[in-house]
Design a protein around this motif. Structure first.
Motif, PDB file in Angstrom:
ATOM      1  N   GLY A 329      -8.131 -10.222  13.316  1.00 49.99           N
ATOM      2  CA  GLY A 329      -7.415  -8.972  13.535  1.00 49.99           C
ATOM      3  C   GLY A 329      -6.930  -8.379  12.112  1.00 49.99           C
ATOM      4  N   PHE A 330      -6.462  -9.394  11.103  1.00 44.92           N
ATOM      5  CA  PHE A 330      -6.137  -8.971   9.925  1.00 44.92           C
ATOM      6  C   PHE A 330      -7.391  -8.550   9.059  1.00 44.92           C
ATOM      7  N   TRP A 335      -5.934  -2.683   6.408  1.00 43.30           N
ATOM      8  CA  TRP A 335      -5.685  -1.400   5.885  1.00 43.30           C
ATOM      9  C   TRP A 335      -4.891  -0.392   6.631  1.00 43.30           C
ATOM     10  N   PRO A 336      -5.481  -0.236   7.689  1.00 37.24           N
ATOM     11  CA  PRO A 336      -4.549   0.853   8.444  1.00 37.24           C
ATOM     12  C   PRO A 336      -2.946   0.517   8.638  1.00 37.24           C
ATOM     13  N   GLY A 409       1.847   0.139  -9.805  1.00 37.36           N
ATOM     14  CA  GLY A 409       1.329   1.377  -9.246  1.00 37.36           C
ATOM     15  C   GLY A 409      -0.042   0.832  -8.437  1.00 37.36           C
ATOM     16  N   HIS A 410      -0.135  -0.196  -7.944  1.00 38.20           N
ATOM     17  CA  HIS A 410      -1.372  -0.713  -7.293  1.00 38.20           C
ATOM     18  C   HIS A 410      -0.905  -1.224  -5.585  1.00 38.20           C
ATOM     19  N   SER A 411       0.045  -0.499  -5.192  1.00 37.81           N
ATOM     20  CA  SER A 411       0.415  -0.909  -3.801  1.00 37.81           C
ATOM     21  C   SER A 411      -0.602  -0.574  -2.724  1.00 37.81           C
ATOM     22  N   GLY A 412      -1.547   0.213  -2.963  1.00 40.25           N
ATOM     23  CA  GLY A 412      -2.627   0.600  -2.229  1.00 40.25           C
ATOM     24  C   GLY A 412      -3.591  -0.501  -2.080  1.00 40.25           C
ATOM     25  N   LEU A 413      -3.802  -1.379  -3.011  1.00 37.08           N
ATOM     26  CA  LEU A 413      -4.692  -2.416  -3.046  1.00 37.08           C
ATOM     27  C   LEU A 413      -4.287  -3.784  -2.127  1.00 37.08           C
ATOM     28  N   VAL A 418      -4.865  -9.130   1.564  1.00 40.20           N
ATOM     29  CA  VAL A 418      -4.775  -9.809   2.771  1.00 40.20           C
ATOM     30  C   VAL A 418      -5.874  -9.591   3.605  1.00 40.20           C
ATOM     31  N   SER A 419      -6.872  -8.841   3.423  1.00 43.63           N
ATOM     32  CA  SER A 419      -8.116  -9.021   3.972  1.00 43.63           C
ATOM     33  C   SER A 419      -8.989 -10.115   3.528  1.00 43.63           C
TER      34      SER A 419
END
Length: 441
Positions: A329-330, A335-336, A409-413, A418-419
């Motif tokens: 599941g993770f 990502w979403p 500035g890398h929160s999006g990664l 986690v994946s």
């Protein structure tokens, strides 16, 4: 190394399926005592994460809030360095002297350290001595937490009726989440009822005092409970090891490595979603901390209620499918979920809830599946030490890594982290032997 070698289907340790048995009065009492005692111990541990930003202001020099917060989270992470030490020392103590004595010692250490944090003066009053005393208190709490998981997990699973081991073991995580829930409630009440000035000057300290008092309740409960029959049989049969740590590595290397793999995804996602998400959401989206804590509190209520039912599901269909559903599941949803975080309650709550529902697959199983890897004479150590090593690397650093990603500035990664961890554990879950019907000694 063959990870299946010590639990192959044809080995003597592998048992056939049997009908689940009902818990008797003694078993129910043991689960209640173990759960409540563990709950109150984890209140103090969780309060540190909840009040991390306030502690940063109190115990470190003012001027750069980001540096102070990172320093506070570094102390949080350093506390995890002591968890393998506590796991080795206190896990071996519980294997040699009993689960009851091990659990009594851990709750006393945790409560004492919580009181110490509550009364330690801030940086403005005693300077550098303030963060040093905070560090010592967190090291003691880390030492205690390292031994707690092995002792309490072994105690609960060994106290279970046949066919109800995951159900009994799930209460270990009910108690952990219950401690976080109580801490979250304390955080919600104090941040909502007090002004910022009162909260920073004394309000957060009251929460730690309350947590320490609850620890004394846990100490009383653990003194009153009897030890498990599994430990007694091990002791009476002369199977007690003088060095359980050595015996674990030498006699059960595959099981030891397997516990590390089982833990990686569970500890990372748990410390992000269950412990740190309110602070992370506050940092990255600007959502008020009290709103984020409300989301955490409501999700924890659902999580705590659902855990025993997830344990019953594991007792029915097995450890592998329920844990694989969590990790898979993770892998798919990290990502979403993380990209849906917003600055309102209704943008945070669904992310919080879905993640914690997935974590049920891990939390309902982790105590029982680790206990099922080892015989009684090394069980507390075998659960505690490899688990603590994985938690120190992946769990204790999770708040620091996520905050560092935001500040750089890398929160999006974060979703990649986690994946990837979830994918590693998913491979372990899909290749490990099923232990639901394994004979238990």
């Amino acid at each position: 190394m063959n990870l299946k070698s010590d639990l192959s289907p044809g080995s003597p340790a592998a048992g056939g399926a049997s009908e689940p048995q009902k818990l008797n009065a003694k078993q129910r009492k043991a689960i209640v005592a173990g759960t409540i005692g563990n709950t109150v111990e984890w209140v103090d541990w969780a309060l540190y994460s909840i009040f991390a930003k306030i502690i940063a202001d109190e115990f470190f020099p003012k001027g750069n809030g980001a540096v102070a917060l990172l320093s506070t989270l570094a102390v949080f992470a350093v506390g995890f360095v002591m968890r393998p030490v506590g796991a080795a020392v206190l896990g071996a103590y519980a294997d040699r002297h009993g689960r009851k004595k091990g659990m009594t010692l851990t709750v006393a250490l945790m409560a004492g350290a919580g009181f110490a944090i509550a009364v330690t003066p801030g940086y403005e009053h005693i300077g550098v001595l303030s963060p040093l005393l905070l560090l010592v208190a967190r090291l003691v709490q880390g030492f205690s937490a390292g031994g707690e998981f092995g002792s309490s997990s072994a105690f609960l699973v060994e106290s279970a009726a046949r066919g109800r081991r995951a159900f009994a073991g799930s209460w270990q995580q009910v108690s952990v989440a219950g401690g976080v829930l109580i801490a979250s409630l304390l955080g919600t009440l104090t941040t909502s009822a007090l002004s910022d000035e009162a909260l920073h000057s004394w309000g957060w300290r009251v929460a730690f005092v309350f947590g320490g008092l609850l620890g004394l309740v846990g100490l009383w409960l653990r003194v009153s409970v009897e030890d498990t029959e599994s430990f007694a049989r091990s002791q009476d049969g002369g199977r007690t090891r003088t060095n359980p740590v050595k015996a674990m590595f030498v006699e059960h290397p595959a099981a030891t490595l397997r516990v590390v793999g089982i833990t990686i995804a569970g500890t990372l996602t748990y410390y992000i979603w269950v412990n740190y998400l309110p602070t992370y959401a506050n940092l990255t989206t600007g959502i008020p901390l009290k709103t984020a804590l409300l989301s955490q509190t409501l999700c924890l209520v659902v999580f705590v209620i659902a855990l025993p039912f997830a344990g019953l599901l594991s007792d029915r269909i097995g450890r592998r499918p329920t844990m694989a559903a969590f990790a898979g599941g993770f892998v798919v949803l990290a990502w979403p979920l993380l990209h849906l975080l917003g600055d309102s309650f209704w943008s945070l709550f669904p992310v919080h809830l879905v993640g914690m529902l997935l974590i049920l697959g891990y939390s309902s199983n982790c105590a029982v599946i680790m206990a099922e890897q080892f015989p009684a004479e090394v069980r507390a150590t075998g659960i505690a030490l490899p688990y603590a090593l994985a938690v120190a690397v992946f769990g204790g650093t999770a708040p620091y890594v996520t905050t560092w990603m935001h500040e750089s500035g890398h929160s999006g990664l974060l979703w990649i982290y986690v994946s990837a961890a979830s994918l590693i554990s998913l491979v372990v879950y899909l290749t490990m032997p099923e232990t639901k019907d394994k004979d238990f000694t």
